[in-house]
Design a protein around this motif. Structure first.
Motif, mmCIF file in Angstrom:
data_model
loop_
_atom_site.group_PDB
_atom_site.id
_atom_site.type_symbol
_atom_site.label_atom_id
_atom_site.label_comp_id
_atom_site.label_asym_id
_atom_site.label_seq_id
_atom_site.Cartn_x
_atom_site.Cartn_y
_atom_site.Cartn_z
ATOM 1 N N LEU A 195 0.820 -1.212 0.000
ATOM 2 C CA LEU A 195 0.000 0.000 0.000
ATOM 3 C C LEU A 195 0.857 1.267 0.000
ATOM 4 O O LEU A 195 0.485 2.274 -0.613
ATOM 5 N N GLN A 196 1.990 1.211 0.667
ATOM 6 C CA GLN A 196 2.898 2.363 0.646
ATOM 7 C C GLN A 196 3.416 2.628 -0.767
ATOM 8 O O GLN A 196 3.491 3.788 -1.211
ATOM 9 N N ASP A 197 3.769 1.550 -1.464
ATOM 10 C CA ASP A 197 4.217 1.711 -2.856
ATOM 11 C C ASP A 197 3.094 2.293 -3.722
ATOM 12 O O ASP A 197 3.329 3.166 -4.569
ATOM 13 N N ALA A 198 1.880 1.769 -3.521
ATOM 14 C CA ALA A 198 0.743 2.278 -4.303
ATOM 15 C C ALA A 198 0.477 3.745 -4.000
ATOM 16 O O ALA A 198 0.177 4.534 -4.898
ATOM 17 N N GLN A 199 0.622 4.126 -2.740
ATOM 18 C CA GLN A 199 0.382 5.511 -2.351
ATOM 19 C C GLN A 199 1.438 6.434 -2.950
ATOM 20 O O GLN A 199 1.137 7.529 -3.420
ATOM 21 N N ARG A 200 2.690 5.994 -2.932
ATOM 22 C CA ARG A 200 3.755 6.792 -3.565
ATOM 23 C C ARG A 200 3.512 6.904 -5.065
ATOM 24 O O ARG A 200 3.741 7.949 -5.669
ATOM 25 N N GLY A 201 3.064 5.788 -5.663
ATOM 26 C CA GLY A 201 2.760 5.823 -7.094
ATOM 27 C C GLY A 201 1.645 6.805 -7.408
ATOM 28 O O GLY A 201 1.699 7.537 -8.397
ATOM 29 N N TYR A 202 0.618 6.802 -6.572
ATOM 30 C CA TYR A 202 -0.483 7.765 -6.757
ATOM 31 C C TYR A 202 0.053 9.198 -6.706
ATOM 32 O O TYR A 202 -0.252 10.015 -7.581
ATOM 33 N N ALA A 203 0.828 9.508 -5.660
ATOM 34 C CA ALA A 203 1.347 10.859 -5.493
ATOM 35 C C ALA A 203 2.237 11.256 -6.670
ATOM 36 O O ALA A 203 2.167 12.395 -7.166
ATOM 37 N N ASP A 204 3.042 10.327 -7.126
ATOM 38 C CA ASP A 204 3.940 10.628 -8.241
ATOM 39 C C ASP A 204 3.158 10.877 -9.529
ATOM 40 O O ASP A 204 3.433 11.828 -10.266
ATOM 41 N N MET A 205 2.151 10.027 -9.799
ATOM 42 C CA MET A 205 1.361 10.196 -11.026
ATOM 43 C C MET A 205 0.552 11.490 -11.000
ATOM 44 O O MET A 205 0.496 12.226 -11.983
ATOM 45 N N ARG A 206 -0.077 11.776 -9.863
ATOM 46 C CA ARG A 206 -0.877 12.995 -9.780
ATOM 47 C C ARG A 206 0.005 14.244 -9.838
ATOM 48 O O ARG A 206 -0.370 15.251 -10.427
ATOM 49 N N GLY A 207 1.175 14.180 -9.230
ATOM 50 C CA GLY A 207 2.084 15.325 -9.294
ATOM 51 C C GLY A 207 2.549 15.596 -10.703
ATOM 52 O O GLY A 207 2.566 16.751 -11.162
ATOM 53 N N ASN A 208 2.929 14.550 -11.434
ATOM 54 C CA ASN A 208 3.389 14.720 -12.809
ATOM 55 C C ASN A 208 2.255 15.146 -13.744
ATOM 56 O O ASN A 208 2.471 15.896 -14.701
ATOM 57 N N SER A 210 -0.289 16.996 -12.807
ATOM 58 C CA SER A 210 -0.478 18.421 -12.505
ATOM 59 C C SER A 210 0.561 19.273 -13.240
ATOM 60 O O SER A 210 0.235 20.339 -13.783
ATOM 61 N N VAL A 211 1.796 18.802 -13.268
ATOM 62 C CA VAL A 211 2.852 19.526 -13.987
ATOM 63 C C VAL A 211 2.528 19.601 -15.473
ATOM 64 O O VAL A 211 2.703 20.648 -16.108
ATOM 65 N N LYS A 212 2.030 18.498 -16.020
ATOM 66 C CA LYS A 212 1.687 18.490 -17.448
ATOM 67 C C LYS A 212 0.595 19.513 -17.757
ATOM 68 O O LYS A 212 0.628 20.176 -18.805
ATOM 69 N N CYS A 213 -0.351 19.652 -16.837
ATOM 70 C CA CYS A 213 -1.443 20.604 -17.050
ATOM 71 C C CYS A 213 -0.976 22.051 -16.893
ATOM 72 O O CYS A 213 -1.488 22.949 -17.552
ATOM 73 N N LEU A 214 -0.007 22.274 -16.016
ATOM 74 C CA LEU A 214 0.440 23.640 -15.707
ATOM 75 C C LEU A 214 1.608 24.097 -16.557
ATOM 76 O O LEU A 214 1.829 25.292 -16.725
ATOM 77 N N GLU A 215 2.373 23.152 -17.074
ATOM 78 C CA GLU A 215 3.633 23.488 -17.728
ATOM 79 C C GLU A 215 3.432 24.348 -18.975
ATOM 80 O O GLU A 215 4.168 25.312 -19.207
ATOM 81 N N THR A 273 5.461 14.135 -1.665
ATOM 82 C CA THR A 273 5.873 13.528 -2.940
ATOM 83 C C THR A 273 5.118 14.147 -4.109
ATOM 84 O O THR A 273 5.686 14.410 -5.170
ATOM 85 N N LEU A 274 3.804 14.398 -3.921
ATOM 86 C CA LEU A 274 2.986 14.977 -4.982
ATOM 87 C C LEU A 274 3.439 16.400 -5.327
ATOM 88 O O LEU A 274 3.470 16.798 -6.493
ATOM 89 N N LEU A 275 3.803 17.171 -4.300
ATOM 90 C CA LEU A 275 4.185 18.561 -4.530
ATOM 91 C C LEU A 275 5.569 18.715 -5.167
ATOM 92 O O LEU A 275 5.843 19.740 -5.794
ATOM 93 N N ALA A 276 6.419 17.720 -5.006
ATOM 94 C CA ALA A 276 7.809 17.855 -5.460
ATOM 95 C C ALA A 276 7.920 18.271 -6.936
ATOM 96 O O ALA A 276 8.596 19.256 -7.257
ATOM 97 N N PRO A 277 7.278 17.569 -7.891
ATOM 98 C CA PRO A 277 7.400 18.009 -9.287
ATOM 99 C C PRO A 277 6.727 19.356 -9.551
ATOM 100 O O PRO A 277 7.176 20.124 -10.408
#
Length: 611
Positions: A195-208, A210-215, A273-277
């Protein structure tokens, strides 16, 4: 009679005994009633407690019955294993959940080590299959095409159709055994790791995502910075950062709803993790704008001021968003705060450098006959006309720089013995504007006197000072600007305008007037009159030719007409009076040879110069 009397007495005695017996019975019954009430009051708590115990007993019986029912459903482990190994199928999530719950019940209520190990393996497999489904849906909701930059504001909203699919999966994932809730469950540590891996994956995908939408919107800002107004660029950057914060807010709300580990610490870690990118994108766009501004600081200084003003207003919102990462503030840097410091440094540099550029203008050497507006005059007017739009940012930057420090060591710092208070920012802004105005006037006077013929130098000075006065005081582009200019600065502009105007008349028309000026005590001699007429018309031709080359007050039609009228009133009456006086003395048999134009013709010629 005696017998009847005796019977009556006997009856009276019996009646009295009956009354006494009734009173005793009533007393006894009252005592019984009181005792019954006390007994009921004593028994009532016991009765209530018995009801609670009966309810709990019924619940225990029902729970045992459910456990027996679940256990009975595990009679064929092969069926449960096949279902779990196949993974959750569309429309069969409830059956999948029931299978995993049954295995958890087996682990909880059966003592066989072999059965527990096998059940734990299947529960772990089921958790892996569910997280794979979870990750697949999150990836699908975090992809696609984004709007073309400039058409509409980008959105990172999770699709509602996928949200309804993902929500029950998340709800079940949150019920899986973890070390904190099921310390004795054999699969709990492995499930937590999954579940920790899945949660990190969620945060990473949503963060990236968001970057794609804002970039695209951010890059568009940088690409357009060279073609649109710098203040507009700075404000658009502020709007983009505000949009970025809005996206971060929305993602935090989604994160709390869609992550399998819902403890505050886990949410905070995933949010970091989500905010990092997103923060990396912010730094990238900011650094590109800073690099762009540094290439021509004087040209784009208002971009830095405007961006600094916009970001300063967003600082509280930014701090609130970043605080949700849940870590000690020392572990993360504040990107917005660092960006503000960088922009502030650019702003602080811009003021003394602009003043220095105005001073260096005196070193330039232009054409001797050039009377056009100086570049630094036009630049100064544009510069000061923009100040009201970023007044608070400019005043704050000057306050930080220190009153008078924009002179870079020249002169004595104003109020250096006292620390300016917050409400002194407007005064410091007035001081800077005063120093800038005085520097421009000083440079104009120096240039007009150096390397130029006086006549052309006076026109040059008049044109530039008039342009300053008109655009800063009389007809400013921003109505607030005059209120930012101190009275000494206004007085200096008006005084220099009057001086420049007087110098213009002196250098251009005084020689013309002197050529026909006579001493009242002396009589006009014929030869002298001829020479004066010749000299006057030669000088007039020079003036006409000079004014054809050098336009006077070309940027100010009203003032040009006023000056033209003053020249007419100065020259025409004088030549008219001199002509009449000379003709009265009959200075020549052929006056037309020397009087080349009538006063009316001269007036028309002069007016054409100022029309």
């Amino acid at each position: 009679m005696e017998d009847e009397t005796a019977e009556i007495e006997l009856l009276q005695q019996n009646l009295n005994k009956t009354r006494q017996i009734s009173k005793r019975m009533i007393s006894i019954l009252d005592s019984f009633d009181t005792r019954i009430a006390k007994l009921e009051k004593s028994i009532l708590p016991l009765y209530s407690a018995a009801q609670v115990l009966n309810k709990r007993n019924n619940n225990i019986d029902k729970a045992l019955g459910k456990i027996e029912e679940v256990a009975s459903n595990q009679e064929d482990p092969a069926i449960a294993e096949a279902l779990i190994q196949r993974g959750p199928q569309p429309g069969q999530l409830d059956a999948y959940k029931d299978a995993i719950e049954g295995l958890n019940a087996t682990i909880a209520f059966k003592a066989s080590n072999h059965d527990q190990a096998e059940a734990a393996r299947l529960v772990e497999t089921g958790a892996n299959k569910l997280t794979q489904l979870y990750t697949k849906v999150v990836a699908e909701g975090s992809s696609g095409t984004t709007p073309i930059p400039g058409t509409e504001l980008p959105s990172t909203t999770f699709p509602s159709s996928l949200f309804s699919t993902l929500s029950p999966v998340v709800s079940f994932l949150r019920t899986l055994p973890l070390p904190s809730t099921h310390p004795s469950h054999p699969a709990a540590p492995a499930i937590l790791s999954t579940l920790q891996d899945a949660q990190r994956g969620y945060a990473d995908m949503r963060g990236n995502w968001s970057v794609k939408c804002l970039e695209g919107q951010g890059k568009r800002l940088v690409l357009r910075a060279d073609t649109i107004d710098p203040i507009v660029t700075g404000r658009e950057f502020g709007e983009w950062v505000e949009l970025l914060l809005g996206v971060a807010e929305d993602e935090y709300t989604l994160l709390k709803e869609l992550t399998p580990l819902s403890s505050p610490a886990m949410i905070a870690s995933a949010y970091g993790t989500l905010l990092a990118p997103i923060l990396t994108l912010f730094n990238s766009i900011l650094n590109q704008l800073v690099t762009f501004t540094k290439k021509s600081l004087q040209r784009y200084s208002f971009l830095a001021l405007s961006a600094h003003e916009a970001l300063s207003q967003l600082q509280p919102h930014w701090d609130e968003v970043l605080s949700r990462r849940g870590f000690d503030n020392n572990e993360y840097k504040n990107e917005l705060k660092d960006g503000l410091q960088t922009l502030r440094g650019l702003c602080l540099r811009s003021f003394p450098e602009f003043l220095a550029d105005v001073k260096l203008a005196t070193m330039a050497r232009g054409l001797d006959t050039s009377t056009k507006l100086a570049d630094f005059t036009i630049t100064t007017v544009k510069y000061l006309s923009r100040i009201p739009q970023v007044q608070s940012a400019a005043a704050a930057a000057l306050h930080a720089l220190g009153d008078g420090n924009w002179k870079m060591g020249e002169g004595v710092q104003v109020g250096q013995q006292q620390r300016p208070e917050e409400n002194d920012e407007s005064i410091i802004l007035e001081h800077f504007i005063f120093d800038l105005v005085m520097t421009v006037l000083s440079s104009l006077n120096t240039i007009s006197r150096t390397g130029r013929r006086p006549a052309f130098g006076s026109i040059y000075l008049l044109n530039n000072v008039s342009y300053l006065r008109k655009n800063l005081l009389l007809q400013p582009k921003h109505m607030i600007l005059p209120s930012l200019i101190s009275q000494p600065a206004k007085d200096a502009l008006n005084s220099n305008f009057r001086t420049a105007k007087a110098a213009y008349f002196d250098s251009n028309f005084t020689p013309l007037m002197q050529s026909i000026t006579d001493d009242p005590k002396e009589k006009i001699k014929k030869d002298a009159a001829k020479e004066k007429f010749t000299r006057f018309y030669d000088l007039l031709e020079e003036v006409m030719e000079r004014h054809r080359m050098a336009k006077v007050l070309e940027e100010d039609k009203e003032e040009r007409e006023v000056v033209g009228e003053e020249v007419v009133m100065l020259v025409v009456p004088s030549i008219q009076q001199f002509t009449q006086k000379a003709k009265g003395k009959e200075f020549s048999k052929n006056p037309q040879k020397y009087i080349k134009m009538s006063p009316d013709d001269i007036e028309k010629q002069i007016r054409t110069l100022f029309s």
